[in-house]
Design an enzyme around this catalytic site. Sequence first.
Site, PDB file in Angstrom:
ATOM      1  CG  ASP A 294       4.880   3.460  13.795  1.00  0.00           C
ATOM      2  OD1 ASP A 294       3.698   3.062  13.675  1.00  0.00           O
ATOM      3  OD2 ASP A 294       5.687   3.393  12.856  1.00  0.00           O
TER       4      ASP A 294
HETATM    5  C1  NOJ Z   1       3.081   1.058  11.624  1.00  0.00           C
HETATM    6  C2  NOJ Z   1       3.645   1.940  10.561  1.00  0.00           C
HETATM    7  O1  NOJ Z   1       5.034   2.122  10.767  1.00  0.00           O
HETATM    8  C3  NOJ Z   1       2.987   3.296  10.498  1.00  0.00           C
HETATM    9  O2  NOJ Z   1       3.477   3.985   9.388  1.00  0.00           O
HETATM   10  C4  NOJ Z   1       1.500   3.155  10.436  1.00  0.00           C
HETATM   11  O3  NOJ Z   1       0.893   4.401  10.328  1.00  0.00           O
HETATM   12  C5  NOJ Z   1       1.041   2.421  11.678  1.00  0.00           C
HETATM   13  N1  NOJ Z   1       1.633   1.096  11.708  1.00  0.00           N
HETATM   14  C6  NOJ Z   1      -0.470   2.314  11.760  1.00  0.00           C
HETATM   15  O4  NOJ Z   1      -0.938   1.449  10.832  1.00  0.00           O
END
Ligand code: NOJ
Length: 761
Positions: A294
């Site tokens: 993430d």
């Molecule tokens: C953080 C989020 O937790 C995740 O779900 C997302 O895909 C990413 N950022 C990218 O934007």
Amino acid sequence: MKKFSVWISASLFFILLGCVKHNTAFENKETSIEYRIDSLLALMTIDEKIGQLNQYSVGPNMTGPGNKTGTDSIRYARLLNGQVGSVLNLLGAEETHKLQKLVVENSRLGIPLTFGFDVIHGYRIMYPIPLGESSSWDLDAIERAAAAAARETSAAGVNWTFAPMVDISRDARWGRVMEGAGEDPFLGSRIAEARVKGFQGSNLEYAETIAACAKHFAGYGFVESGKDYNNVYIGKSTLLNTILPPFKAASDAGVATFMNAFNDIDGVPSTANSYLLRDLLKGEWGFKGLVVSDWNSIGEMVNHGTAEDLKEASEQAIKAGTDMDMEGDALINNLKQLVESGAVEEKVIDDAVRRALRVKFELGLFENPYLYCDPDREKQEIGSQKNIEIARDVARKSIVLLKNDGKLLPLNPNKKIGIIGPLAKDKDAPLGNWRAAAVAGSAVSLYEGMSTLSNTTIPYAQGCKLSIGPNTFFQEVVVEQNDRSGFEEAIEVAKNVEVVIMVLGETAYMSGEGRSRSEIGLPGLQLELLKKIFDVNKNVVLVLMNGRPLAIPWEAEHIPAIVETWHLGSEAGNAIADVLTGEYNPSGKLTMTFPRSVGQMPIYYNHKNTGRPPSPGAQVFYTHYIDVDYNPLFPFGYGLSYSSFDYKNLQISNENMSTNDTLIVSIDVENKSETGGEEVVQLYIRDMVASITRPVKELRGFEKVYMEPNEVKTVQFKIAIDDLSFYRANNTYGYEPGKFKVFVGGNSRDVLEDEFMLVED
Ligand code: NOJ
């Protein structure tokens, strides 16, 4: 001399032949993807390999905290050198084409980029937030919406969505419940499959399909006290039996990628959880796709306190099975050193690179790096009429009728209506939190939707404002509302109409990432306004727009009609008008329990019995609260219709089931009304005695059936051994003979029940 030049020419020839041969090998579509990956890998330097594991956010649409370490010029140079494998957040056929060209034409091997983006509930046209959409229990509609989103997305140069989010969540304080399919692992698994199929289609190589991503692996929905990014404490059985099934289902459905999670589980950050990533996902489940971190979750292990610095974090993450570093600059800056020092074996890097390349081969990017960058297709697809129709269809299917006393709904066309509330004319809130490339304020408001169907101007008053002020995806500006100056006008409207439609709830940015709430009632002055209106007109239809279950005990007790519409997307107002007027008969059912108060959180239907189950009247020594009922306000699976359905004649084909048998459970459902309608018939089981405590009910089947007025339909379900199996006390998957209960009904509370014995062959 001659001999020497012959030798030179011959060597040159063979060197060239070697290059051509290599290039041909990985470019040759006639050979298998695995062979092509190996051929390409053999050509790559260690820097190029590590580059494939590096992902940057490009452009102004950041979806996380800004990057700290890389400067633009370093990043640009890395793009040219083939040291970036993927970018996220860059949109548009032309923009992506430009960057792809830069990379393909300048880097030594010309390996194309993947372009990722959070297409969670639509790209330009918004569909209901996933929690809302799950309330449709309509797998075809859900798949269609994902496919429609993929068509738009892929035409805008993006070939990878970070969806579906398949986190099971039981705590409505957590803002990200809006992104998932609710609290049930069985339903969550079916929806995960539908969304993966919708995004990826039958072949990822087609220009209109995109790679999907099951996230967040794992346990993120269980953040303590519903506070985003918080720690997670769960036992192995909860992990195996509740949290992982939708991930397994996504993996079995062929999802191309996984994303890990920000949280730790019992002290182990998911980004470095080798049990989850290596043993289960890449081992037991045989997942061949890519695992992306993430946003900077590798780097965040330093904050977690399990790595001293980015180098140690990189070592832990790559060894555990995280392949790609999203916006963290950890792997790109540390892996080479780790390989050179022998701390990380090159074969670990190779495995990760293979996975990154596999997605690119599957997407057809080596045949045509610009497959997804077609401005003509972009013009045709974005905002297409076809997608708008799909959005309206799935939106109305997602609406849940929570209460309808005195048949206030559908609205009587002869009665004069008024519309009140801060969300009535709001064209932005219905777009929801992850509105991707939607144009702010572009949804059809409820007021517009209702006005289209009316010949006269509908009286309206805003009443009050919402308590969270100017919103962006990045910031929240909490503005305490104590301005009651609009109340008077609203009361006047209510006095002069026969039925009041009150439109209350949350703005789009009160739920979503980083948007946990500690109170989950109607925010601000809304309840106060509602009470004032109710004082002067009892015929109130409360239309809720929100991104999570709300605690609305007063509303549920007093207001005669309540309609849950979530954040329904671009066509919200039209879809709601369809339901309020009876043009569409509501059929949605809750996929998350609605609590009576925030203190009941987490609350979910598939809880365990405990040693002291609820036994009202029996002293005080049983599980309950002294100040609130232990039951929820509205249970999982609940939702009304303008039809009324009666369940009778529950039958099980045999009172004993051997492990090779399939039992047939059947039930007669009657539409006891003069209105044709759809009902989601639900089957639950309970394993009465097992080696570990088991839920009091578990969904094992559902069917959405349409019934004409007064029609009776017999609905049948099959129960096979897999439906009775679970991860047992010793953590192995299997069944345990003994007594099972079977329940069938229109929600998880109001059911008919019977039982059977599972016996050894
Ligand atoms: C953080 C989020 O937790 C995740 O779900 C997302 O895909 C990413 N950022 C990218 O934007």
